[in-house]
Design a protein around this motif. Structure first.
Motif, PDB file in Angstrom:
ATOM      1  N   SER A  59      17.963 105.714 -77.474  1.00 29.07           N
ATOM      2  CA  SER A  59      16.387 106.017 -77.846  1.00 29.07           C
ATOM      3  C   SER A  59      15.849 104.978 -78.446  1.00 29.07           C
ATOM      4  O   SER A  59      16.681 103.854 -78.887  1.00 29.07           O
ATOM      5  N   LEU A  60      14.734 104.832 -78.913  1.00 29.24           N
ATOM      6  CA  LEU A  60      13.713 103.650 -79.378  1.00 29.24           C
ATOM      7  C   LEU A  60      14.333 103.720 -80.737  1.00 29.24           C
ATOM      8  O   LEU A  60      14.313 102.572 -81.220  1.00 29.24           O
ATOM      9  N   PRO A  61      14.551 104.808 -81.575  1.00 34.41           N
ATOM     10  CA  PRO A  61      14.882 104.334 -83.046  1.00 34.41           C
ATOM     11  C   PRO A  61      16.447 103.858 -82.909  1.00 34.41           C
ATOM     12  O   PRO A  61      16.673 102.972 -83.875  1.00 34.41           O
ATOM     13  N   LEU A  62      17.198 104.274 -81.932  1.00 39.70           N
ATOM     14  CA  LEU A  62      18.400 103.512 -82.015  1.00 39.70           C
ATOM     15  C   LEU A  62      18.409 102.195 -81.533  1.00 39.70           C
ATOM     16  O   LEU A  62      19.281 101.261 -82.030  1.00 39.70           O
ATOM     17  N   LEU A  63      17.474 101.941 -80.703  1.00 39.23           N
ATOM     18  CA  LEU A  63      17.341 100.636 -80.015  1.00 39.23           C
ATOM     19  C   LEU A  63      16.854  99.690 -81.389  1.00 39.23           C
ATOM     20  O   LEU A  63      17.477  98.372 -81.575  1.00 39.23           O
ATOM     21  N   ASN A  64      16.176 100.065 -82.220  1.00 37.69           N
ATOM     22  CA  ASN A  64      15.400  99.486 -83.408  1.00 37.69           C
ATOM     23  C   ASN A  64      16.691  99.006 -84.448  1.00 37.69           C
ATOM     24  O   ASN A  64      16.859  98.138 -84.998  1.00 37.69           O
ATOM     25  N   ARG A  65      17.652 100.117 -84.596  1.00 39.64           N
ATOM     26  CA  ARG A  65      18.560 100.000 -85.414  1.00 39.64           C
ATOM     27  C   ARG A  65      19.585  99.284 -84.856  1.00 39.64           C
ATOM     28  O   ARG A  65      20.109  98.405 -85.754  1.00 39.64           O
TER      29      ARG A  65
END
Length: 401
Positions: free
Chosen positions: A219-225
């Motif tokens: 997901s996009l939040p996991l990508l940022n993390r």
């Protein structure tokens, strides 16, 4: 008649034919006996010294039946009772110009190599390797069984049961049957993998062992993390920037591994000349993929917005430090290209750093996550299909809501 001597080869489309050698020998003997020969008349020692021959006066020409005179030009083979040819007919041609006969025997070898080259180029290296493994697997199965070719329907059915007993997945069994089908069809044999009972066996395997895709979407939040964890798991700032660009491109451009990284079997990785980097837009030239093996190519566009701002900033820093070598877009400082193994290895290191289970995350997780993110953002499915370069409705399996 020109005869061409064929050399022995192991080409997949040529197999031995029963009785061919004996038929060829008989045909050669028949033609040899039918050829006109020049006979030299001489006196044999075992003939009688006095021969009783009719004397024909020189002044009186022999009487010959016109019908016999005509038929003398077309001798009859007494053994076969059929008319044979005594020689080629003379074809009128311009005065002073001889008829040339082209000997094609010297060209046959080069033509055979071209046939093999064209057949080899018809399939990708991965497909050819899979078909070869299928033949090896089937050979292993019938080690103590009759090895006639084409195999019987019973052998194909028992082979599927053998694969099921070895816990081979439905998709692998289907690929192996496709490999056997390829070898049968390329040799012009009966394709025993297409009969009704074999299709029903495959159907049953699919129902008893349904294919489960364990790959979870990024997901996009996991990508940022994951991106924030890269400086802690990479050896220097350049490597952290390199993998930040790689992860974001894989997500927002819905890239396959072969389109972004380099491996021994593919050469489709985006090149530095395939990148168009503008102030508010990124354009990527996709050179080819498993669904574009003729390398027609396509263009993927990424626009600048709040979600893609990290990609634009990281790409600008990366291009400023990238080696000036031509070739793939993503290079290490030593000039070597990024591989899919390195991509997945750094991904798992970053996931472990933020304490996330790595067992369900693969390279394709970015492609699945990007398609799912576009769907949740309201992008029509047809547009997702075009951007992801899907040729079928397989895009539906990539959208995980």
């Amino acid at each position: 008649m020109l005869r061409v001597k064929r050399r022995a080869r192991n080409a997949p489309y040529i197999g031995p034919a029963a009785g061919t050698r004996g038929a060829a020998s008989r045909t050669t003997t028949a033609h040899a006996s039918a050829r006109p020969t020049t006979v030299t008349t001489h006196m044999a020692t075992d003939l009688p010294t006095q021969l009783s021959l009719p004397v024909i006066p020189l002044s009186t020409p022999p009487v010959v039946d016109p019908h016999q005179q005509v038929m003398a030009n077309f001798p009859i083979n007494e053994n076969r009772g059929e008319q044979i040819s005594v020689g080629p007919l003379q074809i009128p041609c311009p005065t002073g110009r001889e008829i040339s006969v082209t000997d094609t025997s010297s060209n046959m070898a080069s033509l055979e190599y071209r046939i093999e080259a064209h057949l080899a180029a018809a399939d990708s290296k991965n497909t050819a390797a899979t078909y070869s493994r299928a033949l090896d697997s089937f050979t292993e199965f019938r080690y103590n069984l009759p090895s006639f070719w084409p195999p019987s329907v019973d052998q194909i059915v028992y082979y599927l049961a053998y694969l099921s007993a070895k816990n081979i997945s439905f998709s692998t069994a289907k690929c192996y049957l496709s490999g056997l089908s390829y070898h049968l069809q390329i040799q012009g044999k009966e394709d025993t993998t297409k009969v009704f009972i074999v299709k029903k066996m495959l159907e049953g395997m699919h129902r008893l062992n349904p294919l489960k895709d364990i790959r979870a979407p990024i997901s996009l939040p996991l990508l940022n993390r994951v991106t924030l964890a890269l400086p802690s798991v990479c050896k220097n700032y350049y490597e952290a920037t390199l993998f930040t660009v790689a992860f974001h491109l894989a997500f927002f451009a819905l890239l396959r591994a072969s389109e972004l990284t380099v491996s021994t079997n593919t050469s489709y990785a985006i090149s530095i000349h395939g990148l168009g980097f503008y102030k508010n837009q990124i354009k990527l030239r996709i050179r080819g993929s498993k669904t574009d093996q003729y390398a027609v190519g396509s263009i993927v566009q990424i626009d600048l917005n709040q979600e893609t701002s990290t990609l634009f900033q990281s790409l600008q820093h990366y291009l400023h430090s990238r080696p000036t070598s031509p070739g793939p877009l993503l290079l290490h400082l030593n000039g070597k290209p990024l591989t899919s193994y390195q991509f997945t290895s750094i991904l798992h290191k970053a996931l472990r750093f933020i304490e996330v289970d790595t067992s369900t995350f693969k390279f394709h997780s970015f492609r699945i996550g990007g398609a799912t993110h576009m769907h949740l953002s309201g992008v029509p499915e047809e547009h997702i299909k075009i951007k992801g370069r899907w040729k079928s409705n397989a895009v539906k399996s990539y959208i995980r809501v």
